[in-house]
Design a protein around this motif. Structure first.
Motif, PDB file in Angstrom:
ATOM      1  N   ALA A  41      11.143 -36.715   2.126  1.00 44.09           N
ATOM      2  CA  ALA A  41      11.620 -36.031   0.909  1.00 44.09           C
ATOM      3  C   ALA A  41      10.571 -35.076   0.349  1.00 44.09           C
ATOM      4  N   GLY A  42       9.309 -35.310   0.712  1.00 43.16           N
ATOM      5  CA  GLY A  42       8.230 -34.429   0.241  1.00 43.16           C
ATOM      6  C   GLY A  42       7.268 -35.119  -0.715  1.00 43.16           C
ATOM      7  N   LYS A  43       7.341 -36.469  -0.784  1.00 40.62           N
ATOM      8  CA  LYS A  43       6.484 -37.211  -1.726  1.00 40.62           C
ATOM      9  C   LYS A  43       5.002 -37.016  -1.401  1.00 40.62           C
ATOM     10  N   SER A  44       4.651 -37.256  -0.136  1.00 41.61           N
ATOM     11  CA  SER A  44       3.245 -37.125   0.269  1.00 41.61           C
ATOM     12  C   SER A  44       2.786 -35.671   0.149  1.00 41.61           C
ATOM     13  N   THR A  45       3.664 -34.745   0.495  1.00 43.44           N
ATOM     14  CA  THR A  45       3.304 -33.321   0.393  1.00 43.44           C
ATOM     15  C   THR A  45       3.026 -32.953  -1.058  1.00 43.44           C
ATOM     16  N   LEU A  46       3.875 -33.456  -1.961  1.00 46.00           N
ATOM     17  CA  LEU A  46       3.676 -33.176  -3.384  1.00 46.00           C
ATOM     18  C   LEU A  46       2.316 -33.713  -3.847  1.00 46.00           C
ATOM     19  N   MET A  47       2.010 -34.958  -3.457  1.00 51.25           N
ATOM     20  CA  MET A  47       0.734 -35.561  -3.856  1.00 51.25           C
ATOM     21  C   MET A  47      -0.441 -34.779  -3.281  1.00 51.25           C
ATOM     22  N   ARG A  48      -0.306 -34.373  -2.024  1.00 50.62           N
ATOM     23  CA  ARG A  48      -1.405 -33.647  -1.370  1.00 50.62           C
ATOM     24  C   ARG A  48      -1.608 -32.258  -1.993  1.00 50.62           C
ATOM     25  N   CYS A  49      -0.524 -31.670  -2.475  1.00 53.16           N
ATOM     26  CA  CYS A  49      -0.663 -30.390  -3.188  1.00 53.16           C
ATOM     27  C   CYS A  49      -1.363 -30.629  -4.533  1.00 53.16           C
ATOM     28  N   ASP A 147     -14.565 -44.798 -12.934  1.00 53.92           N
ATOM     29  CA  ASP A 147     -14.018 -44.523 -14.265  1.00 53.92           C
ATOM     30  C   ASP A 147     -13.224 -43.229 -14.200  1.00 53.92           C
ATOM     31  N   VAL A 148     -12.013 -43.323 -13.668  1.00 55.25           N
ATOM     32  CA  VAL A 148     -11.173 -42.124 -13.574  1.00 55.25           C
ATOM     33  C   VAL A 148      -9.981 -42.287 -14.516  1.00 55.25           C
ATOM     34  N   GLU A 149      -9.305 -41.178 -14.764  1.00 53.38           N
ATOM     35  CA  GLU A 149      -8.190 -41.237 -15.730  1.00 53.38           C
ATOM     36  C   GLU A 149      -6.835 -41.068 -15.059  1.00 53.38           C
ATOM     37  N   PHE A 150      -6.856 -40.715 -13.783  1.00 44.68           N
ATOM     38  CA  PHE A 150      -5.601 -40.399 -13.100  1.00 44.68           C
ATOM     39  C   PHE A 150      -5.664 -41.014 -11.708  1.00 44.68           C
ATOM     40  N   LEU A 151      -4.680 -41.829 -11.400  1.00 46.05           N
ATOM     41  CA  LEU A 151      -4.669 -42.517 -10.112  1.00 46.05           C
ATOM     42  C   LEU A 151      -3.385 -42.174  -9.363  1.00 46.05           C
ATOM     43  N   LEU A 152      -3.540 -41.676  -8.154  1.00 45.68           N
ATOM     44  CA  LEU A 152      -2.370 -41.360  -7.329  1.00 45.68           C
ATOM     45  C   LEU A 152      -2.294 -42.341  -6.171  1.00 45.68           C
ATOM     46  N   LEU A 153      -1.195 -43.041  -6.061  1.00 50.23           N
ATOM     47  CA  LEU A 153      -1.019 -44.033  -5.003  1.00 50.23           C
ATOM     48  C   LEU A 153       0.143 -43.609  -4.126  1.00 50.23           C
ATOM     49  N   ASP A 154      -0.166 -43.293  -2.878  1.00 50.21           N
ATOM     50  CA  ASP A 154       0.883 -42.830  -1.967  1.00 50.21           C
ATOM     51  C   ASP A 154       1.248 -43.959  -1.012  1.00 50.21           C
ATOM     52  N   GLU A 155       2.300 -44.665  -1.321  1.00 48.59           N
ATOM     53  CA  GLU A 155       2.744 -45.817  -0.519  1.00 48.59           C
ATOM     54  C   GLU A 155       1.563 -46.724  -0.173  1.00 48.59           C
ATOM     55  N   PRO A 156       0.834 -47.202  -1.158  1.00 49.18           N
ATOM     56  CA  PRO A 156      -0.425 -47.909  -0.862  1.00 49.18           C
ATOM     57  C   PRO A 156      -0.235 -49.265  -0.208  1.00 49.18           C
ATOM     58  N   THR A 157       0.944 -49.869  -0.367  1.00 43.34           N
ATOM     59  CA  THR A 157       1.107 -51.234   0.150  1.00 43.34           C
ATOM     60  C   THR A 157       2.012 -51.283   1.375  1.00 43.34           C
ATOM     61  N   ILE A 158       2.213 -50.159   1.996  1.00 51.76           N
ATOM     62  CA  ILE A 158       3.104 -50.111   3.154  1.00 51.76           C
ATOM     63  C   ILE A 158       2.552 -51.010   4.272  1.00 51.76           C
ATOM     64  N   GLY A 159       3.411 -51.835   4.814  1.00 48.90           N
ATOM     65  CA  GLY A 159       3.007 -52.718   5.913  1.00 48.90           C
ATOM     66  C   GLY A 159       2.314 -53.997   5.470  1.00 48.90           C
ATOM     67  N   LEU A 160       2.280 -54.245   4.168  1.00 46.62           N
ATOM     68  CA  LEU A 160       1.615 -55.463   3.691  1.00 46.62           C
ATOM     69  C   LEU A 160       2.651 -56.494   3.250  1.00 46.62           C
ATOM     70  N   ASP A 161       2.245 -57.774   3.267  1.00 42.60           N
ATOM     71  CA  ASP A 161       3.216 -58.807   2.910  1.00 42.60           C
ATOM     72  C   ASP A 161       3.464 -58.828   1.400  1.00 42.60           C
ATOM     73  N   ILE A 162       4.527 -59.518   1.016  1.00 42.76           N
ATOM     74  CA  ILE A 162       4.984 -59.477  -0.372  1.00 42.76           C
ATOM     75  C   ILE A 162       3.955 -60.061  -1.352  1.00 42.76           C
ATOM     76  N   VAL A 163       3.243 -61.101  -0.917  1.00 41.05           N
ATOM     77  CA  VAL A 163       2.245 -61.725  -1.804  1.00 41.05           C
ATOM     78  C   VAL A 163       1.151 -60.706  -2.122  1.00 41.05           C
TER      79      VAL A 163
END
Lengths: 281, 313
Positions: A41-49, A147-163
């Motif tokens: 859909a362009g999620k990663s592209t948007l974040m990378r831009c 100490d940052v004010e803006f955090l971008l997470l691009d599918e950070p938990t992909i492939g990890l278990d639910i716990v």
């Protein structure tokens, strides 16, 4: 609400393929924002831009300062966790921590020490020997020590278990977020992060379909559950989304619609997403 | 620790393996030499001619002319650096510098390194210093170790009178000559790594090959005499230490270099008082400045190209 980032008429082409189409967004400060879209859909592209990794057409302003391609100044205040295991596998855990500590003026030793005390990361091991969960844990530790004010997470938990996924988002909430910090989370596991999100962006085929406060969005619609024999009645109200359950039919309808013999519930984000985007392509 | 120091340390840690290849090769050569010596000792006994040179076999002029020994001490280091270190470090440098700006892409960690608050200039500067400067530092350190080993071996097993000062001069001078040439070669590979994400050196050679063929075709068809770019480039790279080598092997200084030298020639050999200054003057030339300027220009070009690249992963 003050905008931390303004995106104006953003277009991104890969050759002839248009990955982002005239994206306009005003990212408010102090919010947790979900970025939802199908694969491609362009999620990663948007974040990378937004991070200046890619060249683009249009304008991206961070605190009213334009973000240039490869402009690394903003990383003093912005942190990013990508969807792939991007850590340098040639380094050990300790060397990775030393590197990020040395290179980031925003490194907070106190915070890092407290996080490290709680973690069970093997400091002397090479990153390549760690499991995917451990690598994500290390990335999270590194990012939360800044100490940052803006955090971008691009599918950070992909492939990890639910716990681990639950632990990940709880840690983000507990250790990072306050009303001055902004988080954008791109994820497929909508149901798991729904409770922490405040705003939502739906992205489809490079276009922003919706950007809204989740509570307000949910107030506009309701989930209807009717016995199967009432389906024809339900269909007269042009539901946005219909799905079948055991002996019942569920649908998503506008808030003002009343269906006889129906039970109502607050809609789930995933149903709203499917209703808005599911039929588009 | 400053940001740049942290970058340097990280780049050293991630490039260390490649940088130390010449050290492993030198260690391998030493190991083989020691094994050969041990086998010879065991097989032929301690007094074997295969192991130990007899003083009686050496013509007297060799033993008494200290100028000759000084010249040998100097020339041994120059030849060692020009041959072994030039080739081994050169190959290692090509391998390391051709991937300097792409190692993060190959190791799938570009997003991690590029999302740190350091400029592209700092990134390329650190890579250049560690990859190219590091290779040269390893060459110097190995050259120094090798000089000590060679001289100690010469003192123990040969009738040579080692002149440490001349050895040291030979080592440093040849290192600087080779160093400038290798730095130029490394900077070219560094620039190629900014242009091509994969197989930078191979693609660069392929490109050069294409240009060569095109020039040959143009020369053949239109009877032009456009010189070969690779031959001109090779000549330019070699020009500095070629001059040093030539100075040593000319009649003026070249008694040692001539295999046909008679004992009487060696007996009469005298090192001119200006020998060392003449040798050093081969380094401080416009040719060296040209090479350094080209390195600086290529570094700027490589950084600019790298800056234009999108981060893709």
């Amino acid at each position: 609400m003050t905008a931390i980032m303004e995106i104006k008429n953003l277009n991104k082409y890969f050759g002839k393929f248009q990955a982002l189409k005239d994206v306009n967004l005003s990212i408010p400060q102090g919010r947790i924002i979900g970025l939802l879209g199908k694969n491609g859909a362009g999620k990663s592209t948007l974040m990378r831009c937004m991070l200046g990794f890619l060249k683009y057409q249009g304008e991206i302003l961070y605190h009213e300062t334009p973000i240039e391609h490869n402009d690394t100044r903003m990383f003093k205040k912005i942190a990013f966790i990508p969807d792939v295991s991007a850590l340098d596998e040639r380094l050990t855990v300790q060397q990775t921590i030393d590197y990020v500590r040395g290179i980031n003026p925003s490194w907070n030793d106190q915070k890092a020490d407290s996080l490290m005390e709680k973690s069970d990361l093997p400091m002397k091991k090479k990153v390549k020997t760690l499991s995917k969960g451990m690598k994500t844990k290390l990335y999270l530790l590194l990012v939360l020590s800044l100490d940052v004010e803006f955090l971008l997470l691009d599918e950070p938990t992909i492939g990890l278990d639910i716990v681990f996924r639950k632990e990940f988002f709880n840690t983000i909430l507990g250790e990072f977020f306050d009303e001055t910090k902004t988080i954008i989370i791109s994820t497929h596991q909508v149901d798991e992060v729904e409770h922490i999100l405040q705003d939502i962006i739906f992205l489809d085929q490079g276009e922003v379909i919706l950007f809204e406060d989740i509570e307000e969005l949910k107030m506009k619609y309701k989930e209807v559950k009717v016995p199967r024999e009432y389906m024809s009645v339900l269909m007269q109200h042009n539901p946005l989304q219909v799905w079948e359950g055991l002996g019942f039919v569920h649908a998503l309808v506008h808030e003002e619609i009343d269906v006889p013999e129906a039970e109502y519930a607050t809609p789930q984000l995933v149903d709203l997403f499917l209703a808005k985007i599911g039929g588009r392509s | 620790m400053s940001q740049f120091q942290a970058l340097l340390l990280k780049d050293y840690r991630t490039t260390r393996k490649g940088l130390l290849v010449p050290a492993y090769i030198l260690a391998g050569i030493y190991l083989v030499s020691i094994l050969a010596y041990v086998i010879a000792r065991v097989h032929f006994g301690p007094n074997s001619g295969a192991v130990q040179m007899s003083l009686a076999d050496i013509p007297t002029p060799f033993l008494t002319n200290m100028d000759f020994h000084a010249m040998v001490s100097f020339s041994m280091q120059v030849l060692m650096f020009m041959s072994f270190f030039g080739i081994v470090v050169g190959i290692s440098l090509i391998v390391v510098s051709s991937s300097l700006l792409n190692s993060d892409v190959h190791n799938k960690c570009e997003l991690f390194h590029r999302s740190q608050p350091v400029t592209v200039w700092e990134i390329t500067g650190s890579r250049f210093l560690i990859g190219i400067g590091g290779s040269l530092a390893v060459a110097l350190a190995l050259g120094f170790i090798n000089m000590i080993v060679m001289n100690v071996v010469s003192l123990i097993w040969t009738p040579l009178h080692v002149n440490w000062w001349m050895s040291f001069n030979g080592l440093i001078l040849s290192f600087l000559h080779i160093g400038v040439a290798l730095m130029l070669l490394g900077t070219i590979c560094f620039t190629l790594s900014a242009i091509f994400r994969t197989n930078a050196f191979g693609k660069g050679i392929l490109g050069l090959g294409g240009i060569e063929i095109a020039i040959q075709i143009v020369n053949y068809l239109f009877r032009f005499r456009i010189p070969s770019p690779s031959a001109s480039f090779f000549k330019f790279i070699m020009s500095g230490f070629g001059k040093l080598n030539m100075e040593i092997t000319t009649q003026k200084y070249g008694a040692f270099a001539s295999a046909a030298a008679k004992p009487s020639d060696i007996a009469n050999f005298r090192l001119p008082p200006d020998f060392l200054s003449a040798m050093w003057s081969t380094l401080f030339t416009w040719n060296t400045v040209e090479k350094l300027l080209i390195c600086a220009a290529l570094y700027v070009i490589a950084t600019y190209i790298y800056q234009q690249r999108e981060v893709q992963q």
